[in-house]
Design a protein around this motif. Structure first.
Motif, mmCIF file in Angstrom:
data_model
loop_
_atom_site.group_PDB
_atom_site.id
_atom_site.type_symbol
_atom_site.label_atom_id
_atom_site.label_comp_id
_atom_site.label_asym_id
_atom_site.label_seq_id
_atom_site.Cartn_x
_atom_site.Cartn_y
_atom_site.Cartn_z
ATOM 1 N N SER A 166 23.018 34.864 31.834
ATOM 2 C CA SER A 166 24.281 35.404 32.345
ATOM 3 C C SER A 166 24.751 34.610 33.545
ATOM 4 C CB SER A 166 24.119 36.876 32.732
ATOM 5 O OG SER A 166 23.235 37.011 33.830
ATOM 6 N N THR A 167 26.051 34.692 33.800
ATOM 7 C CA THR A 167 26.637 33.993 34.942
ATOM 8 C C THR A 167 26.443 34.814 36.208
ATOM 9 O OG1 THR A 167 28.787 35.059 34.671
ATOM 10 C CG2 THR A 167 28.396 33.026 33.425
ATOM 11 N N PRO A 168 26.500 34.179 37.371
ATOM 12 C CA PRO A 168 26.360 34.920 38.633
ATOM 13 C C PRO A 168 27.424 36.000 38.819
ATOM 14 C CG PRO A 168 26.016 32.583 39.017
ATOM 15 C CD PRO A 168 26.510 32.713 37.607
ATOM 16 N N ASP A 169 28.624 35.816 38.198
ATOM 17 C CA ASP A 169 29.684 36.807 38.385
ATOM 18 C C ASP A 169 29.631 37.935 37.357
ATOM 19 O OD1 ASP A 169 30.456 35.402 36.178
ATOM 20 O OD2 ASP A 169 32.508 35.002 36.862
ATOM 21 N N GLY A 170 28.615 37.937 36.470
ATOM 22 C CA GLY A 170 28.402 39.104 35.626
ATOM 23 C C GLY A 170 28.911 39.024 34.210
ATOM 24 N N ALA B 267 24.572 34.010 26.749
ATOM 25 C CA ALA B 267 23.868 34.028 25.465
ATOM 26 C C ALA B 267 22.998 35.277 25.401
ATOM 27 C CB ALA B 267 23.008 32.774 25.304
ATOM 28 N N VAL B 268 22.884 35.843 24.210
ATOM 29 C CA VAL B 268 22.024 37.011 23.987
ATOM 30 C C VAL B 268 21.317 36.827 22.658
ATOM 31 C CG1 VAL B 268 23.392 38.647 25.346
ATOM 32 C CG2 VAL B 268 23.959 38.268 22.947
ATOM 33 N N VAL C 164 20.963 42.447 21.182
ATOM 34 C CA VAL C 164 22.138 42.951 20.467
ATOM 35 C C VAL C 164 21.818 44.299 19.830
ATOM 36 C CG1 VAL C 164 23.702 42.538 18.525
ATOM 37 C CG2 VAL C 164 23.092 40.650 20.052
ATOM 38 N N ARG C 165 20.656 44.383 19.171
ATOM 39 C CA ARG C 165 20.259 45.645 18.526
ATOM 40 C C ARG C 165 20.014 46.740 19.555
ATOM 41 N NH1 ARG C 165 17.170 41.963 15.471
ATOM 42 N NH2 ARG C 165 15.312 42.463 16.721
ATOM 43 N N ALA C 166 19.326 46.396 20.633
ATOM 44 C CA ALA C 166 18.998 47.395 21.655
ATOM 45 C C ALA C 166 20.256 48.003 22.263
ATOM 46 C CB ALA C 166 18.136 46.766 22.747
ATOM 47 N N MET C 167 21.311 47.185 22.402
ATOM 48 C CA MET C 167 22.543 47.666 23.021
ATOM 49 C C MET C 167 23.540 48.205 22.007
ATOM 50 S SD MET C 167 23.073 44.918 26.123
ATOM 51 C CE MET C 167 24.312 45.965 26.871
ATOM 52 N N GLY C 168 23.156 48.191 20.722
ATOM 53 C CA GLY C 168 23.957 48.857 19.699
ATOM 54 C C GLY C 168 25.169 48.090 19.214
ATOM 55 N N TYR C 169 25.166 46.768 19.336
ATOM 56 C CA TYR C 169 26.313 45.970 18.874
ATOM 57 C C TYR C 169 26.034 45.393 17.488
ATOM 58 C CZ TYR C 169 28.584 46.320 23.403
ATOM 59 O OH TYR C 169 29.217 46.798 24.522
ATOM 60 N N ASP C 170 27.117 44.989 16.814
ATOM 61 C CA ASP C 170 27.001 44.455 15.457
ATOM 62 C C ASP C 170 26.527 43.009 15.444
ATOM 63 O OD1 ASP C 170 28.008 46.873 14.495
ATOM 64 O OD2 ASP C 170 30.082 46.186 14.706
ATOM 65 N N LEU D 189 29.162 41.367 21.138
ATOM 66 C CA LEU D 189 28.677 41.754 22.469
ATOM 67 C C LEU D 189 29.268 40.850 23.544
ATOM 68 C CD1 LEU D 189 25.038 42.742 23.385
ATOM 69 C CD2 LEU D 189 26.331 41.193 24.839
ATOM 70 N N LEU D 190 29.258 39.533 23.292
ATOM 71 C CA LEU D 190 29.762 38.581 24.285
ATOM 72 C C LEU D 190 31.249 38.779 24.547
ATOM 73 C CD1 LEU D 190 27.886 35.349 23.114
ATOM 74 C CD2 LEU D 190 27.387 36.749 25.121
#
Length: 395
Positions: free
Chosen positions: A36-40, A44-45, A50-56, A61-62
């Motif tokens: 992740s970037t310093p500004d949040g 890359a994931v 992706v699965r843990a956060m519930g995205y397809d 997600l990005l």
């Protein structure tokens, strides 16, 4: 091809193989991995995150998350804490916090992050590992709840022994003393002297019986043996029967008993539990009412509930006493206005029985002016059919 060319080609091949292996680890790791970037923003994931956060997909997600602080951390201050620790130490390990899933639910995670810096120490990005520890947290919470339940059970056990040792011993000792008075020769024919002794003995026996009945009901409730067997009940008849039981005690204290329960007020309830609730509230009201006072029982139907109230003009309670009234171990029992003993068990039992009816029990009180206990019980629809027939048979 020269030897140096062969060496360069081999090194390139090995390097490419290592890169492929790292990419394979990134894609197939069982835990979440990200950059992740310093500004949040995520750079890359991996699929596990992706699965843990519930995205397809990683792309979804990005595109969706543009501010990690507010969209990922349940508490935005958590990222500030992470950034401060990163600035101080360059990395953090096993930091536990909660994160949002896409559907709005929360998961507990263990977070490990390190800062990746370029030439001159310039911060380029963060690399992190995310482990879902929700199952562990739920297990810890379950253990904590079980421990609390165990502490409550131990407190209940101690209270039972306290009641048996003190509150049963006291009236039984009194009965023993009254019996000795009765067998003395100089009292044998003096009925005027014997009558108050018998009256006091009868009161002691009544106290013991009520306490034993409450203990039995409470014990059966704790063991899960006491079930709510609901049937049709005529509230006026139940109240009148318990007023009659309390009348002798009330007359001895010069306390008036009044009923403002309308005729024909029916509800579906366990008649034995309803008896116990009303009896305990009535005797409790008489106990804490001074001579010349009044105890009034009222009832009315409000939509799908029947609200029963027992109001006294007694000594009342302060807010602190009122707050712990129904919690075992917190409800301090005080002697009545005539020195009557008490355990507080009756109110705890009332709370349990009301809960079994899916009702509510609460109290309002003003020191020096009196207390009103309210019981809200669901009507469960108008009485009819078999319930009405059983009521007619009792009539």
């Amino acid at each position: 091809m020269s030897g140096s060319d062969r060496d360069d080609g081999g090194a390139t091949h090995v390097c490419q193989g290592a890169m492929d292996s790292l990419e394979d680890m990134f894609l197939n790791a069982p835990i979440g991995v990200y950059a992740s970037t310093p500004d949040g923003r995520f750079l890359a994931v991996n699929p596990a995150l992706v699965r843990a956060m519930g995205y397809d997909s990683a792309e979804n997600l990005l595109e969706s998350i543009t501010d990690i602080a507010t969209q990922v951390y349940c508490e935005p201050s958590e990222r500030e804490l992470v950034l401060r620790q990163m600035a101080a130490h360059g990395e953090i390990h096993n930091h536990e916090c909660q994160m949002w899933r896409r559907d709005g639910t929360k998961i507990w995670v263990s977070l490990s992050v390190r800062a990746l810096r370029g030439p001159g120490g310039v911060l380029q990005c963060f690399q992190g590992f995310v482990i879902d520890i929700s199952a562990k947290k739920h297990a810890e919470e379950e253990i904590r709840e079980k421990n609390e339940q165990l502490q409550i059970l131990l407190a209940e056990k101690d209270l039972i022994f306290s009641i048996i040792a003190h509150d049963l011993m006291s009236p039984l000792t009194g009965i023993h003393g009254f019996t000795k008075l009765l067998v003395e020769e100089d009292q044998a024919e003096d009925w005027n002297a014997i009558r108050p002794v018998l009256r006091a003995m009868g009161q002691s026996v009544q106290n013991v019986l009520q306490l034993l009945e409450n203990l039995l009901h409470w014990s059966r409730t704790l063991q899960g043996l006491k079930q709510c067997e609901a049937g049709a009940c005529d509230l006026e008849k139940v109240v009148d029967a318990n007023l009659e039981l309390a009348r002798h005690v009330a007359q001895q204290k010069n306390v008036a008993l009044r009923s403002q329960v309308p005729s024909g007020l029916l509800l579906t309830a366990d008649d034995s539990m309803l008896d116990t609730i009303i009896r305990n509230l009535l005797f409790n009201a008489v106990k804490y009412t001074k001579p010349g006072g009044v105890v009034t029982v009222c009832a009315e139907q409000r939509e799908d509930d029947i609200i029963l109230s027992v109001r006294d003009t007694g000594i009342g309670m302060d807010r602190k006493t009122l707050g712990g009234l129904f919690a075992l171990g917190q409800n301090k029992s005080f002697p009545g206005t005539a020195g009557e003993p008490g355990t507080g068990l009756g109110l705890v039992l009332c709370k349990e029985f009301v809960a079994l009816h899916e009702g509510m029990l609460w109290a309002e009180s003003t020191p020096g002016q009196g207390t009103t206990f309210f019981v809200a019980l669901p009507v469960h629809g108008p009485a009819g059919g078999d319930d009405q027939q059983s009521m007619d048979e009792r009539d």
